[in-house]
Motif scaffolding. Structure first.
Motif, PDB file in Angstrom:
ATOM      1  N   UNK A   1       0.827  -1.202   0.000  1.00 33.45           N
ATOM      2  CA  UNK A   1       0.000   0.000   0.000  1.00 33.45           C
ATOM      3  C   UNK A   1       0.864   1.256   0.000  1.00 33.45           C
ATOM      4  N   UNK A   2       2.008   1.206   0.682  1.00 26.09           N
ATOM      5  CA  UNK A   2       2.905   2.365   0.694  1.00 26.09           C
ATOM      6  C   UNK A   2       3.479   2.628  -0.687  1.00 26.09           C
ATOM      7  N   UNK A   3       3.786   1.535  -1.420  1.00 24.51           N
ATOM      8  CA  UNK A   3       4.346   1.678  -2.765  1.00 24.51           C
ATOM      9  C   UNK A   3       3.365   2.377  -3.693  1.00 24.51           C
ATOM     10  N   UNK A   4       2.103   1.922  -3.686  1.00 28.99           N
ATOM     11  CA  UNK A   4       1.145   2.512  -4.634  1.00 28.99           C
ATOM     12  C   UNK A   4       0.599   3.858  -4.151  1.00 28.99           C
ATOM     13  N   UNK A   5       0.672   4.130  -2.850  1.00 32.48           N
ATOM     14  CA  UNK A   5       0.146   5.401  -2.334  1.00 32.48           C
ATOM     15  C   UNK A   5       1.006   6.582  -2.737  1.00 32.48           C
ATOM     16  N   UNK A   6       2.233   6.311  -3.155  1.00 29.01           N
ATOM     17  CA  UNK A   6       3.119   7.392  -3.591  1.00 29.01           C
ATOM     18  C   UNK A   6       2.724   7.939  -4.949  1.00 29.01           C
ATOM     19  N   UNK A   7       1.861   7.198  -5.635  1.00 27.30           N
ATOM     20  CA  UNK A   7       1.384   7.639  -6.954  1.00 27.30           C
ATOM     21  C   UNK A   7      -0.003   8.257  -6.825  1.00 27.30           C
ATOM     22  N   UNK A   8      -0.325   9.139  -7.749  1.00 26.91           N
ATOM     23  CA  UNK A   8      -1.655   9.756  -7.789  1.00 26.91           C
ATOM     24  C   UNK A   8      -2.652   8.894  -8.554  1.00 26.91           C
ATOM     25  N   UNK A   9      -2.193   7.763  -9.041  1.00 30.23           N
ATOM     26  CA  UNK A   9      -3.052   6.875  -9.813  1.00 30.23           C
ATOM     27  C   UNK A   9      -3.999   6.102  -8.900  1.00 30.23           C
TER      28      UNK A   9
END
Length: 298
Positions: free
Chosen positions: A250-258
């Motif tokens: 979740x931390x990996x994908x939360x860094x993106x605005x996607x």
């Protein structure tokens, strides 16, 4: 003697199979009935669907131990002890029950699928303290869990390209639109796309990783997927796997605005069942209640 519950049958069943021979379900029932000295009346007791109670409980004992890798099916209606099952018996356990089986990762995966639909986990030993409706729901969830794990096993035994097609079919059945599989070596982190409108102006990219339960998706794979969305100007993505994601996913994908959705093995199995991908209905039960209006006199 009353008919033993299915957990009480686990150790006697495994001990019966310890000869390493292939045994049919029918002869197993005969042996267990003899060992527990069941009366003819007890042997004939059935569920509403006509299946014998003792046969049903032996089946579930077999299913649960199969999920833990202690028993293996050889062909339809036949099974035998596995090498892991032999090792377990050599350790001379006092009993084998659900708590004991939780030491095996395959069984934990089975449990994870089972409890995806349950708001509050309950151990099967609490069955006597819950309502008939709750008991039926728990039984239904057990059946769904077994089916879900079978689905994951099937998917892992097929090719990666087949799994990509399954993901495409699932997303289409869920109503996200029509699409195509684009996956190939060096695909840059995307296996296919869904067009949410007829002109293809609104797209969803998806990635499908067919891994075993002990091989999680890596954080670098997630970063590659996020990067692919960025490069192509796509705002929505779905990453599905037959395995699991790393703890920091979740931390990996939360860094993106996607907008990115992660679907692991247990969640995938539930979706496949809910949207009828690779499964078919065998039985339907109707739950009825009193129609109070009918009893109102004019």
């Amino acid at each position: 003697m009353t008919i033993p519950d299915f957990q009480s049958l686990m150790l006697p069943l495994l001990e019966y199979l310890n000869d390493e021979k292939e045994h049919s379900h029918r002869e197993t029932i005969d042996h267990i009935c003899s060992e527990f000295k069941l009366t003819e009346k007890e042997k004939q007791e059935t569920l509403q669907n006509g299946q014998s109670i003792i046969g049903n409980r032996i089946s579930w004992a077999k299913v649960y131990m199969s999920k833990a890798g202690l028993i293996e099916s050889t062909r339809r209606g036949f099974y035998r002890i596995s090498q892991r099952g032999k090792k377990v018996l050599n350790e001379k356990p006092v009993e084998i029950n659900i708590r004991y089986l939780k030491q095996f990762p395959e069984f934990l995966e089975f449990q994870a699928i089972k409890y995806t639909n349950i708001k509050k986990d309950r151990d099967e030993t609490e069955a006597e303290s819950i309502t008939p409706d709750e008991l039926m729901e728990n039984g239904f969830n057990s059946i769904q869990a077994s089916l879900g794990q079978e689905l994951l096993i099937k998917l892992r035994s097929n090719s990666p390209s087949f799994f990509e097609k399954v993901v495409l079919d699932l997303l289409s059945n869920m109503g996200y639109g029509e699409g195509k599989v684009t996956g190939k070596t060096g695909d840059g982190g995307v296996d296919g796309l869904i067009n949410q409108d007829r002109l293809g102006l609104d797209k969803i990219f998806f990635q499908a990783k067919r891994f075993g339960e002990d091989t999680p998706v890596s954080a670098s794979m997630l970063r590659d997927f996020v990067g692919t969305l960025e490069v192509n100007g796509i705002s929505k993505g779905v990453f599905m796997t037959t395995s699991r994601f790393p703890k920091d996913a979740e931390n990996v994908i939360s860094r993106s605005q996607k907008s990115i959705v992660l679907v692991d093995g247990p969640k995938l199995a539930k979706l496949l069942i809910d949207f009828n991908i690779g499964v078919s209905t065998t039985k339907t039960y109707e739950i009825k209640r009193i129609d109070s209006d009918y009893f109102i006199e004019e």
